[in-house]
Design an enzyme around this catalytic site. Structure first.
Site: not given
Ligand code: DON
Length: 566
Positions: A419, A469-470, A377, A397, A448-449
């Site tokens: 996700d 950062g997921g 991301t 992702n 998603s976050s």
């Molecule tokens: O949409 C989301 O929440 C995740 N796919 C985001 C992934 C992410 O931030 C990975 N990065 N560090």
């Protein structure tokens, strides 16, 4: 004249001014201030592309399109055309909106597609390889963004990215390191001829050229969405998908459409917060956290004090418990946004927070919400000279997504399917769990976050921000907002400050190296908390409009990005 010749003429004109120097100008001692416009992104080359567009008279939305495509070239670990994302904007007149270009599950998807006959998850199936791929949304998203809000010809916004893909760009340390680290993973799924595999280890300063990607971007320039979702690019993508166990088909590409959505909006201590609605959980969770925070005097507690971290943790625990049950794609599941943001609901949720003892996550379930409605991301922020602002978070992702590289098209495909909640209660790669609201269904968007966010003060633009950062995106954005509003920090200082994170499950406070001294760690343990150190939480790219009217760009020192203004 043939259109390929036109692209070459554009490229020639662009090459006379192009700059591929990747040095960054970030220094937390020297504030990054500008009067007219600012672009903060994960890569200095992409930020420079955006600023050049602003200087040529393009608006923030033109610059966003150009930066997005540039990141797809120079930041292949997360920048993309094979992924998706979200944009939140505010025009100079104060009109707000959001664009959802999140990937979708293919038509042939079903809720048990990652489970074996004993209904157990098959290791790695949703996180890597051809079956993990969601239908990409980025190209459709950028085209729609340009159609609605752009002012420059689309071709002008594509040429910098085409130039970078064709002429090449130098790797920095981190990228060389990642590419060497991922070499074996790439080889599991791709031929050794893809441009990211070298016969000797990559070193900083090596140049990577991706001519196939230049070709794909050229087709997008010429044919718009048909340059990606049909014709040769679609053919290359589907040819690759068929090499593995993939299920994405031409019909999925034909049907993909990004969506304009009303942002979620609320207030925090008199500021207006504008953020991404479902299918992101980000905006709702962020507003729940901020609304819950209004009852506490964080400034009096002290930044990253035991009391502040304990309080944030307890708020986060409750919000992430709600996220697991109630958040999903609103086109498929009745997400009770209003109820989740209702002041009485939030205050009731927080009534069980004790100042001197943690709550156990196993005792915290989602709140009682009657469902009455039918049934790596990367983030960039841009403000232009008129005051138009846009926050875009976009992703594959995982780093390099599914690791499946469409060799003839020159791009990675996402692994966004992970996700979804692939099995109720089973944590995904970010430890997030979910159930019915986020179960896999054909054509559905995975939760998603990602939280691209804009903040207003007294009806004027104050801040544009977001982070990768997921699961930690939401708490990262939350803390940066507290840093600016409660702790009165400037933009770069708000990003430099150390962060913590709690997401209900696992029941642990994650804290960055040097965030807490041993006394604070002891005190938090005495309150019952379990702590775990994490080297870095989030990587924010943000812009603050200061009281003197200057734009302060913030680029997170946890990454290699740059805020560039003029
Ligand atoms: O949409 C989301 O929440 C995740 N796919 C985001 C992934 C992410 O931030 C990975 N990065 N560090």
């Amino acid at each position: 004249m043939r259109s390929t010749s036109i692209i070459f003429i554009f490229m020639f004109l662009y090459s006379c001014t192009a700059n591929t120097d990747r040095s960054t100008n970030i220094n937390s001692e020297n504030l990054n201030l500008a009067q007219h416009g600012m672009v903060s992104s994960a890569d200095s080359l992409a930020s420079q592309v955006g600023v050049d567009i602003l200087k040529k008279g393009g608006n923030a939305f033109d610059a966003a399109v150009a930066v997005h495509f540039a990141l797809a070239v120079v930041y292949p670990m997360a920048g993309n055309i094979g992924g998706g994302g979200f944009a939140v904007y505010r025009t100079k007149g104060g009109e707000t909106g959001s664009l959802d270009f999140r990937e979708k599950a293919p038509l042939a998807a079903n809720r048990n597609m990652y489970l074996d006959t004993a209904m157990q998850a098959i290791d790695g199936l949703s996180t890597k390889g051809h079956l993990s791929v969601g239908v990409p949304g980025s190209v459709d998203g950028m085209i729609r963004l340009h159609e609605k809000l752009g002012s420059m010809p689309f071709a002008d916004l594509m040429v910098p990215a085409i130039f970078l893909a064709r002429e090449g760009f130098p790797l920095n340390n981190r990228e060389a390191e990642y590419l060497n680290l991922y070499r074996e993973k790439f080889l599991e799924l791709n031929d050794s001829t893809i441009p990211f595999i070298n016969h000797t280890p990559w070193q900083a300063g090596d140049t990577i050229k991706i001519p196939a990607l230049a070709g794909t971007l050229g087709r997008i320039l010429q044919y718009g969405r048909n340059g990606f979702y049909s014709g040769p690019t679609a053919h290359y993508m589907l040819e690759e998908i068929k090499k593995g166990l993939g299920i994405m088909a031409q019909e999925d590409l034909d049907m993909y459409k990004s969506k304009w959505r009303d942002p979620v909006e609320g207030t925090y201590r008199g500021h207006k917060i504008i953020s991404m609605p479902p299918p992101s959980s980000g905006g709702v969770a962020l507003l729940q956290l901020l609304k819950g925070s209004e009852a506490y005097d964080f400034k009096a507690m002290g930044h990253n004090s035991v009391a502040a971290i304990h309080t944030m943790t307890e708020l986060e625990r409750r919000v992430y418990a709600d996220r697991a049950t109630f958040l999903g794609d609103p086109d498929f599941y009745p997400v009770p946004v209003e109820k989740l943001l209702d002041a009485a609901y939030i205050s009731e949720r927080n009534s069980t927070i004790l100042p001197d003892r943690k709550t156990n996550s196993q005792d915290i379930k989602e709140g009682h919400v009657d469902i009455i409605e039918s049934t790596e991301t990367t983030h960039f922020s841009i403000v232009d000279k008129e005051g138009n602002a846009i926050a875009v978070t976009t992703t594959l992702n995982s780093l390099y997504g599914s690791k499946v590289f469409v060799e003839k098209g020159g791009f990675f495909l996402n692994n966004e399917m992970d996700d979804f909640s692939i099995k109720p209660g089973l944590p995904n790669q970010f430890g997030l769990i979910g159930g019915e609201a986020n179960a896999i269904e054909p054509e559905k968007r995975m939760l998603s976050s990602m939280s691209p966010t804009i903040v207003e003060k007294d009806g004027e633009l104050l801040m544009v921000l977001g982070s990768p950062g997921g699961s930690t995106i939401i708490t990262t954005v939350y803390q940066v907002i507290l840093n600016v509003i409660d702790y009165e920090m400037g933009m770069q200082a708000a990003l430099d400050a150390k962060r913590t994170h709690h997401q209900w499950q696992p029941d642990k406070i994650f804290y960055e190296t040097d965030c807490l001294d041993s006394l604070s760690i002891e005190s938090l343990k005495n309150l019952g908390h379990v702590l775990e150190i994490e080297s870095k939480l989030g990587r924010v790219h943000a812009i603050l409009v200061r009281e003197d009217g200057m734009l302060e760009g913030g680029a997170d020192l946890r990454g290699d990005g740059a805020a560039i203004g003029y």
